[in-house]
Design an enzyme around this catalytic site. Sequence first.
Site, PDB file in Angstrom:
ATOM      1  N   LYS A   1       5.096  -5.919   8.647  1.00 48.01           N
ATOM      2  CA  LYS A   1       4.793  -4.717   7.884  1.00 48.01           C
ATOM      3  C   LYS A   1       6.020  -3.812   7.928  1.00 48.01           C
ATOM      4  CE  LYS A   1       0.667  -3.110   7.585  1.00 48.01           C
ATOM      5  NZ  LYS A   1      -0.673  -2.469   7.776  1.00 48.01           N
TER       6      LYS A   1
ATOM      7  N   ASP B   1      -7.851   5.275  12.831  1.00 48.19           N
ATOM      8  CA  ASP B   1      -7.925   4.898  11.422  1.00 48.19           C
ATOM      9  C   ASP B   1      -8.782   3.641  11.259  1.00 48.19           C
ATOM     10  OD1 ASP B   1      -7.443   5.178   8.717  1.00 48.19           O
ATOM     11  OD2 ASP B   1      -5.530   4.124   8.755  1.00 48.19           O
TER      12      ASP B   1
ATOM     13  N   GLY C   1       0.823  -1.200   0.000  1.00 51.30           N
ATOM     14  CA  GLY C   1       0.000   0.000   0.000  1.00 51.30           C
ATOM     15  C   GLY C   1       0.851   1.240   0.000  1.00 51.30           C
ATOM     16  N   GLY C   2       0.193   2.391   0.147  1.00 53.40           N
ATOM     17  CA  GLY C   2       0.913   3.651   0.080  1.00 53.40           C
ATOM     18  C   GLY C   2       1.824   3.900   1.250  1.00 53.40           C
ATOM     19  N   MET C   3       1.612   3.198   2.371  1.00 53.76           N
ATOM     20  CA  MET C   3       2.403   3.441   3.572  1.00 53.76           C
ATOM     21  C   MET C   3       3.429   2.343   3.839  1.00 53.76           C
ATOM     22  SD  MET C   3       1.017   4.044   7.460  1.00 53.76           S
ATOM     23  CE  MET C   3       0.026   5.428   6.927  1.00 53.76           C
ATOM     24  N   ALA C   4       3.116   1.109   3.452  1.00 47.71           N
ATOM     25  CA  ALA C   4       3.968  -0.006   3.852  1.00 47.71           C
ATOM     26  C   ALA C   4       3.762  -1.200   2.940  1.00 47.71           C
ATOM     27  CB  ALA C   4       3.666  -0.404   5.299  1.00 47.71           C
TER      28      ALA C   4
ATOM     29  N   VAL D   1       3.666  -5.505   3.236  1.00 44.54           N
ATOM     30  CA  VAL D   1       3.465  -6.575   4.209  1.00 44.54           C
ATOM     31  C   VAL D   1       4.033  -7.866   3.637  1.00 44.54           C
ATOM     32  CG1 VAL D   1       1.829  -7.797   5.673  1.00 44.54           C
ATOM     33  CG2 VAL D   1       1.363  -5.434   4.984  1.00 44.54           C
TER      34      VAL D   1
END
Length: 702
Positions: free
Chosen positions: A122, A215, A102-105, A107
């Site tokens: 992650k 979130d 994803g945009g953050m991390a 996995v």
Amino acid sequence: MTAPAMTPERWRAVDAVLQGALACEPERRDTFVREACGDDDALRREVAALLAAHHESTDAFLGRPAVEALVGPTPPTRAPERARIAAALAGRYEIEREIARGGMATVYLARDVRHRRPVAIKVLRDEVASAVGAERFLEEIRVTASLQHPHVLPLFDSGSADDLLWYAMPFVEGETLRTRLAREGRLTIGEAVRIAREVADALAHAHARGVVHRDVKPENVLLQDGHALVADFGIALALEHAGGERLTLTGLTLGTPQYMAPEQAAAERALDARVDVYALGAVLHEMLVGEPPFASGASRQVVLQRMLHEPPAPLVTRRPEVPPSLDAAVRRALEKRPDARFATAAELGAALVAPPAVPPSAATSSGRLVAARVMVYATLVALGIGLASGLLFGRSSLLDRWASDAPAMARPASTPASTPPLAPDVDVRATTSSGLSLVVVDRAGRPVRAIPAERPWTPRFSPDGRRVAYGAFGSGRTTSDVWVTDLARGTTQRITDDDADSNDPQWSPDGAVVAYSVSAPGGKDVAARRLDGTPARPLATRDGTQFPSDWLRDGSALLVTDDAFGRHNILVQPVDGSAPHPYAATAADETGARVSPDGRWIAYTSDESGQQEVYLDSYPRSGRRVRVSQGGGIDPVWRGDGRELYYWRGDALVAVRVGPPMLGGPATVGDERVLFHAPYQAALNTMYDVSPDGGQFVIVRR
């Protein structure tokens, strides 16, 4: 036409649509992007280009900075992320494959070398890690490691290596709520309410410990065997505190607009648990009608403007069969002003009521799942965690006096139900509409008998092993009753028969009386009723939530779990109604006290070490404590001779031998031995029991 400049604000709009598209099933992405972008053709083209790049290079695309993704790659200067994390964690974790990005991390599926278990690791994007900083981030997320709850995905480990920030969680074989919603569109009302209650229960547990998720969204709700596990607790807060303004330079935004409370969208600093209440209301809205309340909008800004200024439409306009009380609860959760919402996630969970369940069997004997532990914190539904297992003891003089004082009364209404034995190959995994079943199994986990019960709760063998008491819903009832099934005769009797919510039965040592928790104006009281039909008598009446977990062998007192603002203590409550005294009342969460058959030891669950473990200590005075489980354990119960203790680790039932103390020290505990695996419905209650001879177990199974 010239495309708009790629400002941070523009990138946030692009990223919001991109992440939503990546969360969809591939065949739905084009439709999602078209609807999300509306008339903004430039936005649609930008997202389409990023999706195309993602398809062409899934190994590196979203791990690159946003600007690089838009204008072209720069020459690589370091090894790929997977190689770096594999090298950094060598000897501790073996990286097997990438499972999500994803945009953050990113996995990865990995294997925990020491504990021989699969984990999900992650790894934050390089630019996110740089903006956050290792020391502050690891300090912030350390708080989340203390969360131990059946509906919270725990944090196993975290660290910093080769400029990478990572954390490890259990690997869940299932799907996210987002995936299920993408496949099914919307859920049944009962299923949506059950999942929402489980999420609310997890949130209540975290909020009681000062952790706000910030979130909550379908992507962060995992479904394992249909039940909710809330992931990434505290990660958003850790990123916000650790990264601050620097995080915006990465092109990332914290929070998802469709689920953000107005005060969160306005970037107010003083945020509390009510932002999670709002988000859960939005998630439940989506489960019921197929989309969150303010889903449509050309951009993130449009969605936020609608959320800030428009009231949510009544659910009944989209789904007429939604009960008015459920519609009202969702709308209250989505109030613009925090003080107009439910004050806690527990209050929201308590207000969620699904349509009445169908009776469980050909007769009307039934059971109840007090769905989601949030019902414990807010509606004060009982949390009994005990059993009176052991040898048949003589009636105490105190119980004799109580029985002799009780006036005669007609026997409560009872409904016989046949409980025929089952062959070992009979499928008893989900015999009720709740997805739970009440099953008796042998020491190898093979099913011996099913007890018909809709949403069963806290089963307990009688001291002679012939009967099972449990909490259950009756036909047409909206509150729980206590029931007793005679295994030999195949009949079932309702023990309580009123509008109070009764659960958590505990047998007296002589098997003549059942103590239980019952709803009261100030919370939950403890009452008892003889099986001969004499009226119930209160044993403990005071403000707060209390529920019995075991009965002392001389019949003089009950071990009671006391809910102290979300933290649990173990008290000793005399049956004459006098004031209780503490047995285990510390800063840790301590539940499930079970007294040994000889009355000299108490086994219980505590999270003092940072995770739930089973402990054994002397009674009546503590001081010779020993930890029984190694690597996690919950819900201890004793065999009738006191020589074997059982508890659960995940879905494995573990047995250990218990011997006498040496030279006045603690009891001696043997090696752990797994008896069998079963889909155990773990909760704050003990949801199983063992027969006095240790030959059979009655289990609430998923």
